[in-house]
Design a protein around this motif. Structure first.
Motif, short mmCIF file in Angstrom:
data_model
loop_
_atom_site.label_atom_id
_atom_site.label_comp_id
_atom_site.label_asym_id
_atom_site.label_seq_id
_atom_site.Cartn_x
_atom_site.Cartn_y
_atom_site.Cartn_z
N PRO A 80 64.40 35.20 37.18
CA PRO A 80 64.83 35.36 35.79
C PRO A 80 63.71 34.99 34.81
O PRO A 80 62.97 34.03 35.04
CB PRO A 80 66.01 34.38 35.66
CG PRO A 80 66.54 34.28 37.07
CD PRO A 80 65.33 34.36 37.95
N GLY A 81 63.60 35.78 33.76
CA GLY A 81 62.55 35.55 32.77
C GLY A 81 61.32 36.40 33.00
O GLY A 81 60.41 36.43 32.17
N ILE A 82 61.27 37.11 34.13
CA ILE A 82 60.14 37.98 34.44
C ILE A 82 60.58 39.44 34.31
O ILE A 82 61.62 39.83 34.85
CB ILE A 82 59.62 37.76 35.87
CG1 ILE A 82 59.23 36.30 36.09
CG2 ILE A 82 58.44 38.69 36.17
CD1 ILE A 82 58.05 35.84 35.30
N THR A 83 59.84 40.23 33.60
CA THR A 83 60.04 41.68 33.59
C THR A 83 58.72 42.34 33.96
O THR A 83 57.64 41.85 33.61
CB THR A 83 60.50 42.20 32.21
OG1 THR A 83 59.52 41.85 31.23
CG2 THR A 83 61.84 41.61 31.83
N ILE A 84 58.81 43.44 34.69
CA ILE A 84 57.60 44.14 35.14
C ILE A 84 57.72 45.61 34.77
O ILE A 84 58.62 46.30 35.23
CB ILE A 84 57.39 43.99 36.66
CG1 ILE A 84 57.46 42.52 37.09
CG2 ILE A 84 56.04 44.60 37.07
CD1 ILE A 84 57.45 42.31 38.58
N GLU A 85 56.80 46.06 33.95
CA GLU A 85 56.78 47.46 33.53
C GLU A 85 55.86 48.25 34.45
O GLU A 85 54.68 47.95 34.59
CB GLU A 85 56.27 47.57 32.09
CG GLU A 85 56.13 49.00 31.61
CD GLU A 85 55.37 49.11 30.30
OE1 GLU A 85 54.99 50.24 29.94
OE2 GLU A 85 55.13 48.07 29.66
N GLY A 86 56.41 49.27 35.08
CA GLY A 86 55.61 50.14 35.93
C GLY A 86 54.98 51.26 35.13
O GLY A 86 55.64 51.87 34.29
N GLN A 87 53.71 51.52 35.36
CA GLN A 87 52.98 52.60 34.70
C GLN A 87 52.34 53.45 35.79
O GLN A 87 51.52 52.96 36.55
CB GLN A 87 51.91 52.03 33.76
CG GLN A 87 52.47 51.12 32.68
CD GLN A 87 51.38 50.47 31.83
OE1 GLN A 87 50.22 50.45 32.23
NE2 GLN A 87 51.77 49.94 30.70
N PHE A 88 52.71 54.71 35.86
CA PHE A 88 52.22 55.53 36.96
C PHE A 88 51.76 56.89 36.46
O PHE A 88 52.20 57.38 35.43
CB PHE A 88 53.31 55.71 38.03
CG PHE A 88 54.66 56.10 37.49
CD1 PHE A 88 54.98 57.43 37.32
CD2 PHE A 88 55.60 55.13 37.16
CE1 PHE A 88 56.22 57.80 36.82
CE2 PHE A 88 56.85 55.49 36.67
CZ PHE A 88 57.16 56.83 36.49
N SER A 89 50.84 57.46 37.21
CA SER A 89 50.29 58.77 36.87
C SER A 89 49.68 59.41 38.10
O SER A 89 49.66 58.79 39.17
CB SER A 89 49.23 58.64 35.75
OG SER A 89 48.22 57.74 36.12
N GLU A 90 49.23 60.63 37.97
CA GLU A 90 48.55 61.27 39.11
C GLU A 90 47.10 60.78 39.18
O GLU A 90 46.59 60.16 38.26
CB GLU A 90 48.66 62.79 39.01
CG GLU A 90 48.05 63.41 37.78
CD GLU A 90 46.60 63.77 37.99
OE1 GLU A 90 45.87 63.79 36.98
OE2 GLU A 90 46.19 64.03 39.13
#
Length: 451
Positions: A80-90
């Motif tokens: 709790p308290g952690i968020t992780i944003e995924g960023q993806f591309s080719e």
């Protein structure tokens, strides 16, 4: 520093131009376009309430994107308290965006890294040394082999952890060969391989593609069989004569008729799994019985194969396949140097590496898990093809391979491009093997001398 980042961006673009063949690194199964990533933002920041937000970037296909984000969401749920944003591309967009974020001092907290780029990113101070976190136990590598750890090591630091193990692999039309009584064995020498090429051509008319316009990784492997490390300090390893056998193999295939006509590739996307001559073509004249890939590509090639074609897997040929063979990270996870929360980022990396729950989601999509414990746990849950890859890694390559060469230095992408050009001239008859060896060796040394 700005100049060095500019050079890094230029290298990224050069590698991207080779992305169809991986520039000696990744192939299409790893570079299939996924959803385009949003522009990379600041590496990490605290948001309202003191929560911690991390970013993680990777290249890949939609399956990888969904599985990775699901694993990251699980970590956030358990912490709790952690968020992780995924960023993806080719693939090509990924490296351009990563270089841009590096120039803006905003490289993501966690990044998927490729073997061909580690050295450049470390030299530019863009990756965190993970060794202190290994020593204090934050990152558990107790179930990862020393050779695998070494693949992410630069000088005395560990800057990347294997996200999945693979190995150079000759994929072949097992159905065709078995129907014609042609035997394939592991650890074929170059001479034994050429004998198979002759047999296949004589009995079936199918030809052989020896990594046409995608030969950088194979040359590195091939030279290891002669105890030659491809890249020295601002020069190429060995002498011009050491490279002659490599080009003679092509010359022999062209003269004897079993090497695939290079014109076949004129309208193909070189490196595309779906257009690989092993599984795509109108008949023997335009198809190959084999393809030079990595073990984690077996699933994609099998999926692309026509109905009724079983794809086999064995080692690449060389003068000494056990000297040549190595375990390679299909890709790595690294921590970006601009992170404000390096310890938390390392904990996420540890979770992706060692958590059974995380890997039950990921299911070895990036290759055989680096942790031997995790790979054993996952094997019964995986498809027959994936289990064959695990068998190949654990039973064929691991007991009979050598440590991988150091990461490729600056200039390696240009050298690979030169190799493709020289190979093309040879295959179209403009060069003989001796001329090709001389043109490549001298040209490659000129490239390396300027770095």
């Amino acid at each position: 520093m700005k100049k060095r980042i500019a050079l890094l961006m230029a290298a990224a673009m050069a590698a991207a131009s080779l992305a169809g063949c991986g520039g000696g690194t990744s192939t299409t199964a790893d570079t299939t376009a996924g959803s385009a990533a949003e522009d990379t933002t600041a590496a990490s920041s605290g948001n309202a309430g003191g929560d911690t937000k991390l970013t993680m970037s990777w290249w890949g296909n939609q399956v990888r994107n969904e599985k990775t984000q699901a694993a990251l969401d699980l970590y956030a749920e358990q912490n709790p308290g952690i968020t992780i944003e995924g960023q993806f591309s080719e693939w090509s967009d990924y490296w351009n965006k990563l270089a841009t974020s590096a120039a803006g001092q905003a490289i993501p907290d966690l990044v998927q890294m490729d073997y061909s780029f580690i050295d450049q990113y470390v030299k530019n101070g863009l990756l965190v040394d993970l060794k202190p976190y290994i020593e204090d136990g934050t990152l558990d590598v107790s179930n990862i082999s020393e050779n695998t750890i070494a693949s992410g090591t630069v000088n005395d630091g560990v800057y990347a952890i294997c996200a999945g193990i693979n190995a150079p692999s000759l994929l072949y039309n097992k159905t065709l060969l078995e129907e014609n009584g042609i035997q394939i064995k592991d650890y074929m020498t170059t001479d034994e391989f050429m004998d198979v090429c002759r047999q296949v051509y004589e009995k079936t008319g199918y030809k052989t593609n020896i990594a046409y316009y995608n030969a950088g990784a194979y040359l590195d492997y091939f030279m290891r069989g002669y105890d030659v490390v491809l890249y020295g300090d601002k020069k190429m390893g060995g002498t011009v004569n050491d490279y002659l056998p490599f080009f003679q193999m092509y010359e022999t295939g062209i003269k004897e008729g079993w090497f695939i006509d290079p014109g076949v590739f004129a309208e193909l996307s070189i490196g595309s799994v779906e257009q690989e001559p092993l599984v795509y073509g109108s008949g023997p004249e335009t198809m190959s019985w084999c393809a030079f890939y990595n073990s984690n590509q077996l699933t994609a090639i099998q999926k692309a194969a026509p109905e009724g074609m079983e794809i086999g897997i064995t080692t690449w040929p060389s003068a000494d396949p056990k000297k040549s063979g190595y375990l390679k990270s299909s890709m790595f996870f690294s921590v970006g140097a601009h992170t404000k929360n390096p310890e938390e980022a390392v904990k996420v990396l540890n979770f992706l590496t060692n958590s059974s729950e995380a890997n039950n989601i990921l299911l070895g999509e990036r290759g055989v898990p680096a942790s031997s414990v995790i790979s054993e746990e996952l094997a019964p849950k995986m498809s027959d093809v994936d289990q064959e890859v695990i068998r190949y890694i654990n039973e064929v390559v691991t007991p009979n391979c050598s440590p991988i060469n150091p990461p490729q230095p600056d200039g390696a992408s240009e050298v690979s491009n030169l190799l493709n050009q020289v190979q093309e001239q040879l295959c179209y008859g403009a060069y003989d093997a001796a001329t090709a060896a001389e043109e490549f060796f001298n040209g490659a040394n000129n490239i390396m001398n300027k770095k």
